[in-house]
Design an enzyme around this catalytic site. Structure first.
Site, short mmCIF file in Angstrom:
data_model
loop_
_atom_site.label_atom_id
_atom_site.label_comp_id
_atom_site.label_asym_id
_atom_site.label_seq_id
_atom_site.Cartn_x
_atom_site.Cartn_y
_atom_site.Cartn_z
N HIS A 1 0.83 -1.20 0.00
CA HIS A 1 0.00 0.00 0.00
C HIS A 1 0.87 1.26 0.00
O HIS A 1 1.53 1.56 0.98
CB HIS A 1 -0.90 -0.03 1.24
N HIS B 1 -0.93 10.18 -2.60
CA HIS B 1 -2.26 9.73 -2.18
C HIS B 1 -3.23 10.89 -1.98
O HIS B 1 -4.34 10.87 -2.49
CB HIS B 1 -2.17 8.94 -0.87
#
Length: 733
Positions: free
Chosen positions: A50, A92
């Site tokens: 991730h 992100h």
């Protein structure tokens, strides 16, 4: 359309190639009949780094990507945003504020959105130093000055480090960054990554995925991401069926992953890749639910967990006495289980026990621990060797004989029936009360009801029965309760089949073995197959557990002196325990009610005949209960309380069978925790019942608090959120 709700095998195989795993033969076998949804539809569970190995290095930097590759993650995830001048960059957040020094370099450009900055401006920023401040335990000098990468730079860097590396790329909604999808496809094609075995594309935006469906090759896997809010109030089956028209999988928030979610996703042949799973406890939970992969900041932890045996369904302690307990756990494969028990959570001085987790017992393991101190809190942990992951719990031993200490217990039953699937909130509310023990009053599973674990119910094989217990243990609320206190578990009908009679049911031995495998039960109680036993908590309370199933005559038999529910030996044992008990409270755990007629016409399941329903139906077990009732009255045994669930509503009843105005015993009824709810019916009047409270239509559990110093017993009924619906106080002097 890219695909139908049910994938043809040829397309299913192409998905497997794209994801780097092979779809299991179960996918092709779906047409042969329903199977458990709580197992992967892929042959291996993929590890998705991730934002790179972002638990150890600043997210979306070269350092994080390189570490993920060194750890051998199956995929490296990239989040994309677009700069003011049209470059795709790996970051992100929509804002630069959290992961760069944008506020310092550009103090007057709040809120520092990526779309408001050119690539040249973004390249001036430090994308690593923030990590050293936020996570000093992982800080490194080399993280200072790390840069935000363009998509091309990230792909070139990752490909150079490992030419076999696979990417998992997220896009945003088209209205946020118009043209993002086209730019992404162009770059992937240019860099040689627009291939089914090199990339997966994900988004929270259905619109973005549908654009990609049109412009990308048909075999590129698309993944629909879900936040909890996206599915709130919506029909899950419909939503996932809709996703299956354009996506090969779903990426739900880990909080969304339940047995029901897995069933609906896997029925549509959707891969399930939850995010973000960062602790070993969470990883084990997701694996127990049958996910096909997961996003994690710590890819090394997930990879290490999968390589060796691990504790898969938590731990539990049970059958507590003043000097002993039974510890339980389950591993995912054959292994040696190391149990440790200590008076301090650091386990500096611990008792160690080894047990085997074998296929014969579905990899469950139990040990009895003796020589403990009374009225003492203990901590314990279990590890499946040679794995290192430990699941932990705690319990408190019973007080010493002839002592009177305050006591709090919780009780409840009926879990997983009539379409109610874990998780169940009541377990968490129970744990929050910090009880001394939990009495699981029967119907701990519904072996005869269809659920995601056994959709083709009723359960017929040992594997079916085991699957039911595993399904309920996926509930984090149940594990929270079991790991925070001790448990006494009793069985009722649905551990085998509805209203079953033990001696005459061919599945009794199978259901019984599964029950023993999945609950911590003393050998003295289980090996003899009695399941009835007495446990004392000092002189405060004697818990007298009955076995209402194993010895009963068929429900259809006419009531009379020769009809029994308990069997002669157990009946005489019950009388002896009641007579000799000097505890303030005698708590008799019965899995069936006294005055609520249950079962069917001409086949009553509880004690009552139900004369008010049909005076000619004499198929209860009233004659035997009258013998118990008369014994209590004749010997003037005080403070007898029968506790049960089974009836799917809450009820508090006092009994005066001789009608002299004195309460001779009580019945405390709670439930269900997770099954159909009904309204309280009229009671059979045979034993002089007087209702103090009755309520149906809600999930609930019971609480009993004993205060021997002040001679008082408090009984509560609480709903699944812990709110008190009833409270009664009774003298135990």
């Amino acid at each position: 359309m890219k695909k139908r709700a049910f994938l043809p095998l040829s397309l299913a195989l192409s998905v497997s190639l794209a994801t780097g795993v092979t779809l299991d033969k179960r996918v092709a076998a779906k047409e042969a009949g329903p199977q458990s949804a709580l197992q992967p539809i892929a042959s291996s569970v993929v590890t998705i780094a991730h934002r790179g190995a972002s638990g150890y290095a600043p997210e979306h930097t070269k350092a994080a990507y390189e570490m993920a590759l060194q750890m051998k993650a199956d995929f490296v995830e990239l989040d994309l945003h677009m700069t003011k001048d049209g470059h795709l960059v790996a970051i992100h957040d929509s804002s630069l504020a959290r992961t760069t020094n944008a506020e310092e370099v550009f103090p007057n450009r709040s809120p520092w959105l990526v779309k408001d900055f050119t690539l040249a401006e973004i390249k001036r920023l430090d994308a690593g130093s923030w990590f050293n401040k936020a996570y000093p335990e992982h800080a490194k000098k080399q993280y200072e000055g790390q840069k935000i990468l363009t998509l091309e730079e990230a792909i070139h860097f990752i490909g150079k480090k490992n030419k076999h590396a696979k990417l998992y790329i997220e896009t945003k909604a088209p209205d946020v960054y118009p043209g993002m999808e086209e730019k992404l496809v162009q770059i992937l094609k240019k860099t040689g990554y627009l291939k089914k075995d090199k990339v997966m594309l994900q988004s929270f935006s259905e619109d973005s995925l549908k654009i990609l469906q049109k412009i990308a090759p048909k075999d590129i896997p698309l993944i629909q991401l879900y936040s909890p809010g996206m599915l709130k109030g919506k029909n899950l089956k419909n939503e996932l069926n809709k996703a299956a028209e354009y996506a090969e999988g779903v990426g739900p928030d880990k909080a969304l992953v339940t047995p029901t979610f897995m069933q609906e996703a896997h029925r549509s042949h959707l891969l399930v890749h939850p995010y973000t799973v960062n602790t070993k406890e969470e990883m084990a939970e997701e694996l127990s639910l049958g996910v096909d992969g997961m996003f994690t900041n710590f890819p090394d932890e997930l990879l290490a967990l999968k390589k060796k045996p691990y504790i898969s369904h938590g731990v539990a302690s049970g059958e507590i006495t003043s000097t002993s307990t039974v510890l339980w756990t389950r591993a995912n494969k054959p292994s040696a289980i190391l149990f440790e028990v200590a008076e301090d959570p650091s386990f500096k001085k611990s008792i160690k026990k080894i047990a085997r987790a074998s296929r014969q017992h579905d990899f469950t393991a139990q040990v009895k621990v003796d020589r403990l101190h009374p009225d003492t809190t203990y901590y314990y942990r279990a590890a499946a060797l040679p794995g290192s992951f430990s699941a932990t719990g705690s319990f408190k031993t019973a007080p010493a004989e002839n002592t009177e200490k305050p006591l709090t217990i919780v009780w409840g039953g009926d879990t997983g029936g009539q379409g109610n699937i874990p998780p169940f909130k009541s377990f968490s509310a129970m744990a929050d009360l910090h009880p001394d023990f939990f009495l699981f009053s029967g119907d701990t599973i519904y072996a005869d009801n269809p659920t995601p674990a056994v959709p083709n119910a009723p359960s017929k094989t040992m594997e079916d029965f085991w699957a039911k217990y595993k399904e309920n243990r996926t509930d984090p609320n149940l594990r929270k309760l079991l790991q925070s206190t001790s448990t006494y578990a009793i069985w009722d009908d649905h551990e085998v089949s509805n209203d079953f009679s033990g001696p005459s049911n061919p599945l009794t031995s199978t259901g019984y073995k599964a029950f023993k495998d999945y609950w911590p039960i003393q050998k003295e109680r289980s090996d003899s197959e009695k399941l009835y036993y007495k446990y004392s908590w000092g002189n405060t309370l004697d818990l007298i557990i009955l076995n209402n199933r194993g010895y009963r005559d068929p429900n259809t038999k006419q009531d009379g002196p020769d009809k029994t529910m308990l069997g002669k030996e157990q009946l005489e044992w019950l009388k002896k325990e009641l007579l000799h008990s000097d505890a303030k409270i005698k708590l008799v755990a019965s899995s069936v009610p006294i005055s609520t007629p249950t079962g069917k016409p001409n086949a009553r399941d509880g004690w009552a005949n139900g004369d008010h329903i049909d005076p000619n139906d004499k198929t209860g077990y009233e004659h035997e209960f009258k013998e118990i009732s008369d014994f209590i009255l004749k010997n003037k045994i005080k403070n007898v309380n029968f506790v049960t669930t089974d009836v799917h509503f809450a009820d508090m009843i006092e009994y005066d069978p001789d009608h002299n105005g004195t309460v001779d015993y009580r019945e405390l009824v709670s439930g269900p925790i997770g099954a159909v709810t009904i309204q309280p019916p009229k009671l059979d009047s045979t034993f002089g019942p007087k209702r103090l409270y009755a309520e149906g239509g809600f999930f609930n559990f019971g609480v009993l608090k004993a205060d021997p110093k002040n001679g008082q017993m408090t009984v509560q009924i609480r709903d699944e959120n812990g709110k008190i619906h009833y409270e009664g106080k009774f003298s135990i002097s």
